[in-house]
Design a protein around this motif. Structure first.
Motif, PDB file in Angstrom:
ATOM      1  N   SER A  40      53.282  49.662  59.825  1.00  0.00           N
ATOM      2  CA  SER A  40      51.953  49.107  60.645  1.00  0.00           C
ATOM      3  C   SER A  40      50.900  49.760  59.800  1.00  0.00           C
ATOM      4  O   SER A  40      50.929  50.167  58.729  1.00  0.00           O
ATOM      5  CB  SER A  40      51.958  49.815  61.987  1.00  0.00           C
ATOM      6  N   GLY A  41      49.774  49.868  60.214  1.00  0.00           N
ATOM      7  CA  GLY A  41      48.446  50.424  59.320  1.00  0.00           C
ATOM      8  C   GLY A  41      48.385  51.703  59.624  1.00  0.00           C
ATOM      9  O   GLY A  41      48.076  52.358  58.482  1.00  0.00           O
ATOM     10  N   GLY A  42      49.039  52.462  60.248  1.00  0.00           N
ATOM     11  CA  GLY A  42      49.308  54.147  60.348  1.00  0.00           C
ATOM     12  C   GLY A  42      50.514  54.750  60.026  1.00  0.00           C
ATOM     13  O   GLY A  42      50.881  55.901  59.770  1.00  0.00           O
ATOM     14  N   ALA A  81      52.304  51.613  54.832  1.00  0.00           N
ATOM     15  CA  ALA A  81      52.428  50.536  54.014  1.00  0.00           C
ATOM     16  C   ALA A  81      51.190  49.529  54.299  1.00  0.00           C
ATOM     17  O   ALA A  81      50.551  49.075  53.192  1.00  0.00           O
ATOM     18  CB  ALA A  81      53.591  49.724  54.471  1.00  0.00           C
ATOM     19  N   GLY A  82      50.804  49.498  55.606  1.00  0.00           N
ATOM     20  CA  GLY A  82      49.501  48.739  55.980  1.00  0.00           C
ATOM     21  C   GLY A  82      48.188  49.483  55.103  1.00  0.00           C
ATOM     22  O   GLY A  82      47.310  48.600  54.547  1.00  0.00           O
ATOM     23  N   GLU A  83      48.362  50.594  55.028  1.00  0.00           N
ATOM     24  CA  GLU A  83      47.126  51.134  54.523  1.00  0.00           C
ATOM     25  C   GLU A  83      46.965  51.190  53.156  1.00  0.00           C
ATOM     26  O   GLU A  83      46.000  50.753  52.577  1.00  0.00           O
ATOM     27  CB  GLU A  83      47.288  52.896  54.778  1.00  0.00           C
ATOM     28  N   GLY A 143      55.715  45.648  63.407  1.00  0.00           N
ATOM     29  CA  GLY A 143      54.310  46.280  63.099  1.00  0.00           C
ATOM     30  C   GLY A 143      53.707  45.251  62.180  1.00  0.00           C
ATOM     31  O   GLY A 143      54.065  44.171  61.770  1.00  0.00           O
ATOM     32  N   GLY A 144      52.422  45.586  62.117  1.00  0.00           N
ATOM     33  CA  GLY A 144      51.396  44.726  61.375  1.00  0.00           C
ATOM     34  C   GLY A 144      51.982  43.985  60.191  1.00  0.00           C
ATOM     35  O   GLY A 144      51.729  42.853  59.883  1.00  0.00           O
ATOM     36  N   VAL A 145      52.568  44.725  59.477  1.00  0.00           N
ATOM     37  CA  VAL A 145      52.994  44.341  57.866  1.00  0.00           C
ATOM     38  C   VAL A 145      54.190  43.375  57.922  1.00  0.00           C
ATOM     39  O   VAL A 145      54.275  42.488  57.069  1.00  0.00           O
ATOM     40  CB  VAL A 145      53.159  45.580  57.032  1.00  0.00           C
ATOM     41  N   SER A 146      54.897  43.470  59.226  1.00  0.00           N
ATOM     42  CA  SER A 146      55.765  42.447  59.232  1.00  0.00           C
ATOM     43  C   SER A 146      55.540  40.919  59.552  1.00  0.00           C
ATOM     44  O   SER A 146      56.359  39.942  59.572  1.00  0.00           O
ATOM     45  CB  SER A 146      56.826  42.864  60.399  1.00  0.00           C
ATOM     46  N   ALA A 147      54.278  40.637  59.522  1.00  0.00           N
ATOM     47  CA  ALA A 147      53.785  39.212  59.442  1.00  0.00           C
ATOM     48  C   ALA A 147      53.535  38.973  58.193  1.00  0.00           C
ATOM     49  O   ALA A 147      53.383  37.531  57.708  1.00  0.00           O
ATOM     50  CB  ALA A 147      52.410  39.373  60.128  1.00  0.00           C
ATOM     51  N   ASN A 148      53.863  39.542  57.040  1.00  0.00           N
ATOM     52  CA  ASN A 148      53.582  39.435  55.771  1.00  0.00           C
ATOM     53  C   ASN A 148      54.861  38.368  55.227  1.00  0.00           C
ATOM     54  O   ASN A 148      55.926  38.681  55.384  1.00  0.00           O
ATOM     55  CB  ASN A 148      53.683  40.760  54.838  1.00  0.00           C
ATOM     56  N   ARG A 149      54.297  37.239  54.679  1.00  0.00           N
ATOM     57  CA  ARG A 149      55.477  36.312  54.135  1.00  0.00           C
ATOM     58  C   ARG A 149      56.288  36.747  53.202  1.00  0.00           C
ATOM     59  O   ARG A 149      57.430  36.277  53.375  1.00  0.00           O
ATOM     60  CB  ARG A 149      54.727  35.091  53.774  1.00  0.00           C
ATOM     61  N   CYS A 187      52.862  40.228  65.849  1.00  0.00           N
ATOM     62  CA  CYS A 187      53.294  41.530  64.774  1.00  0.00           C
ATOM     63  C   CYS A 187      52.090  42.307  64.896  1.00  0.00           C
ATOM     64  O   CYS A 187      52.456  43.623  64.717  1.00  0.00           O
ATOM     65  CB  CYS A 187      53.150  40.745  63.313  1.00  0.00           C
ATOM     66  N   THR A 188      50.874  41.992  65.014  1.00  0.00           N
ATOM     67  CA  THR A 188      49.696  43.128  65.159  1.00  0.00           C
ATOM     68  C   THR A 188      49.545  43.392  66.624  1.00  0.00           C
ATOM     69  O   THR A 188      50.337  42.871  67.330  1.00  0.00           O
ATOM     70  CB  THR A 188      48.394  42.565  64.418  1.00  0.00           C
ATOM     71  N   ASP A 189      48.745  44.556  66.878  1.00  0.00           N
ATOM     72  CA  ASP A 189      48.480  44.940  68.080  1.00  0.00           C
ATOM     73  C   ASP A 189      48.283  43.767  69.253  1.00  0.00           C
ATOM     74  O   ASP A 189      47.445  42.848  69.131  1.00  0.00           O
ATOM     75  CB  ASP A 189      47.693  45.755  68.166  1.00  0.00           C
ATOM     76  N   ASN A 190      49.087  43.981  70.307  1.00  0.00           N
ATOM     77  CA  ASN A 190      48.631  42.979  71.579  1.00  0.00           C
ATOM     78  C   ASN A 190      49.379  43.935  72.770  1.00  0.00           C
ATOM     79  O   ASN A 190      50.052  44.843  72.669  1.00  0.00           O
ATOM     80  CB  ASN A 190      49.596  41.686  71.195  1.00  0.00           C
ATOM     81  N   GLY A 219      41.940  44.176  55.212  1.00  0.00           N
ATOM     82  CA  GLY A 219      42.413  43.894  53.853  1.00  0.00           C
ATOM     83  C   GLY A 219      43.788  43.295  53.550  1.00  0.00           C
ATOM     84  O   GLY A 219      44.009  42.456  52.962  1.00  0.00           O
ATOM     85  N   GLY A 220      44.777  43.784  54.562  1.00  0.00           N
ATOM     86  CA  GLY A 220      46.218  43.374  54.486  1.00  0.00           C
ATOM     87  C   GLY A 220      46.403  41.831  54.379  1.00  0.00           C
ATOM     88  O   GLY A 220      46.868  41.234  53.305  1.00  0.00           O
ATOM     89  N   PRO A 221      45.918  41.199  55.497  1.00  0.00           N
ATOM     90  CA  PRO A 221      45.984  39.808  55.497  1.00  0.00           C
ATOM     91  C   PRO A 221      45.311  38.959  54.419  1.00  0.00           C
ATOM     92  O   PRO A 221      45.530  38.008  54.007  1.00  0.00           O
ATOM     93  CB  PRO A 221      45.672  39.287  56.925  1.00  0.00           C
TER      94      PRO A 221
HETATM   95  O1  KG4 Z   1      50.421  47.106  63.933  1.00  0.00           O
HETATM   96  P1  KG4 Z   1      49.293  47.109  63.477  1.00  0.00           P
HETATM   97  O2  KG4 Z   1      48.393  45.866  64.178  1.00  0.00           O
HETATM   98  O3  KG4 Z   1      48.200  48.412  63.841  1.00  0.00           O
HETATM   99  C1  KG4 Z   1      48.561  49.798  63.674  1.00  0.00           C
HETATM  100  O4  KG4 Z   1      49.323  49.969  64.598  1.00  0.00           O
HETATM  101  O5  KG4 Z   1      48.302  50.271  62.663  1.00  0.00           O
HETATM  102  O6  KG4 Z   1      48.953  46.936  61.940  1.00  0.00           O
HETATM  103  C2  KG4 Z   1      47.769  46.554  61.145  1.00  0.00           C
HETATM  104  C3  KG4 Z   1      48.218  46.676  59.721  1.00  0.00           C
HETATM  105  C4  KG4 Z   1      46.859  46.576  58.742  1.00  0.00           C
HETATM  106  O7  KG4 Z   1      47.151  47.810  57.966  1.00  0.00           O
HETATM  107  C5  KG4 Z   1      46.870  45.375  58.586  1.00  0.00           C
HETATM  108  O8  KG4 Z   1      46.167  45.261  56.890  1.00  0.00           O
HETATM  109  C6  KG4 Z   1      48.204  45.005  58.241  1.00  0.00           C
HETATM  110  O9  KG4 Z   1      48.916  45.386  59.237  1.00  0.00           O
HETATM  111  N1  KG4 Z   1      48.634  43.613  58.083  1.00  0.00           N
HETATM  112  C7  KG4 Z   1      49.316  42.951  57.042  1.00  0.00           C
HETATM  113  C8  KG4 Z   1      49.173  41.632  57.071  1.00  0.00           C
HETATM  114  N2  KG4 Z   1      48.935  41.484  58.644  1.00  0.00           N
HETATM  115  C9  KG4 Z   1      48.293  42.906  59.144  1.00  0.00           C
HETATM  116  N3  KG4 Z   1      49.692  43.258  55.807  1.00  0.00           N
HETATM  117  C10 KG4 Z   1      49.956  42.595  54.996  1.00  0.00           C
HETATM  118  N4  KG4 Z   1      50.183  41.234  55.307  1.00  0.00           N
HETATM  119  C11 KG4 Z   1      49.806  40.787  56.507  1.00  0.00           C
HETATM  120  N5  KG4 Z   1      49.936  39.392  56.626  1.00  0.00           N
END
Ligand code: KG4
Ligand code: ZN
Length: 359
Positions: free
Chosen positions: A144-146, A170-172, A277-283, A308-311, A187-189
């Motif tokens: 995730s982001g954190g 990793a998200g950071e 976590g958010g990064v799991s959306a990464n293709r 994948c991201t917060d919900n 930035g991530g997406p």
């Molecule tokens: O899980 P999340 O929504 O929030 C936290 O709990 O932190 O994760 C957000 C993180 C951010 O760093 C965002 O840039 C990353 O997930 N993220 C991605 C993608 N979508 C969201 N990183 C890479 N590729 C993506 N498609």
């Protein structure tokens, strides 16, 4: 009661989410009836990142309309709700207090119990909401982001930490690198989108701790390497160079995440992986993880892309699964508190065997 209805509220950072999950009391995977979400991305974009005070104020504005929306979608009213779940932490304290306050007020008004959920447990269990739900036990990569963590997951509440990031998540790493390449928040997406047009072999960024022999991660050095590289290049950066930088950074992060996950699978001898976590959306991550797992006979599961991201769905789901498994009994105690910092291990009961889904 043959089934119970959980209302879940997420407000830990920059997304307000509300959802309704119905869970069979005797086990079986809970079903998502509705979820409503409001992202604050547009509001924070002008500031280049999340402004905590603005986040809290916006959660206050959004949470009740979203609750009405979710209830209408599910064809329910508040009177049908059997328990109210909220994100207790980790996250921004002021933002968390909004969800906690509203959840406890609703609980008190409806005379139903409330339950404070760990945000990362929400992410961890979110793949159970997907069509291809996992089965216990599995290795989980939480990105995730954190947080960046590898865990061995035996059941609901049974989480053993195998490794984690010693610095940036990793998200950071995605977000900070994106900023250095001149991309807007979030930035991530954005970086992932730009990387689609880039060549990942142009820049050779470090893969920290890849051969460390343990399952820890380190991403802070990557950000420094990107900064050094950007400084060496002539500004303003050409569009193709920026795409190549994005693709190369993404490749470095994905490479480490895939290889460490494979090591964790080898160590635990498990044949199932959950990435959440958010990064799991990464293709790129999904493609490379799928290929690596397929070659080793490992089944890999992800949350649905939109979850994948917060919900709120993952919060309602985690609460429902904790209740089903008997790991937690929600209480009619409305004297809530929140935990801005909160290690997942504190909600884990790794010594006690509790299994989800008996039926
Ligand atoms: O899980 P999340 O929504 O929030 C936290 O709990 O932190 O994760 C957000 C993180 C951010 O760093 C965002 O840039 C990353 O997930 N993220 C991605 C993608 N979508 C969201 N990183 C890479 N590729 C993506 N498609
Ligand atoms: Zn999250």
């Amino acid at each position: 009661m043959s089934s119970f209805l959980v209302l879940g509220i997420e407000s830990s950072c920059d997304e307000t989410g509300v959802a309704l999950v119905r869970a069979p009391a005797d086990g079986g995977v809970p079903q998502l009836l509705a979820h409503a979400l409001h992202s604050q991305v547009a509001m924070h974009a002008d500031y280049g990142g999340v402004v905590p005070e603005l986040a809290s104020r916006d959660h206050i504005r959004r949470v009740l309309p979203l609750t009405s929306k979710a209830l209408a979608q599910a064809g329910c009213t508040l009177l049908n709700v059997d328990a109210v779940a909220f994100t207790r932490g980790p996250g921004l304290a002021g933002a968390l207090l909004v969800g906690a306050g509203v959840a406890c007020a609703l609980g008190a008004a409806l005379d139903v119990p409330v339950l404070g959920v760990h945000h990362l447990e929400g992410h961890l269990l979110s793949p159970f909401l997907s069509a291809d739900a996992p089965e216990f036990p599995f290795v989980a990569l939480l990105v995730s982001g954190g947080h960046t963590q590898l865990m061995r997951v035996e059941g609901v509440g049974q989480y053993e930490l195998l490794g984690e990031s010693i610095d940036d998540a990793a998200g950071e790493a995605f977000d900070k690198s994106a900023k250095l390449i001149g991309l807007p928040y979030p930035g991530g997406p954005e970086l992932a989108r730009l990387a689609e047009r880039g060549n990942a072999e142009v820049f050779n960024f470090p893969r920290p701790l890849l051969h460390s022999g343990n399952l820890d991660f380190s991403f802070a050095g990557l950000k420094t390497a990107v900064l050094t590289q950007v400084k060496k290049l002539l500004e303003p950066l050409d569009e193709q160079v920026r795409a190549d930088l994005a693709a190369s950074v993404q490749a470095a992060i994905v490479d480490v995440l895939v290889k460490k996950s494979l090591s964790a699978l080898r160590q635990t001898r498990l044949k199932r992986l959950v990435v959440a976590g958010g990064v799991s959306a990464n293709r790129a991550l999904r493609e490379q993880m799928n290929a690596a797992c397929k070659a080793r006979g490992v089944r890999v599961h992800y949350p649905e892309l939109e979850l994948c991201t917060d919900n709120g769905a993952m919060i309602a789901m985690a609460a429902a699964m904790r209740m089903q498994a008997g790991v937690e009994v929600p209480q009619k105690d409305y004297s809530f508190d929140v935990r801005a910092r909160w290690p997942l291990q504190e909600v884990a009961q790794i010594t006690e065997k509790t299994q989800h889904a008996k039926a």
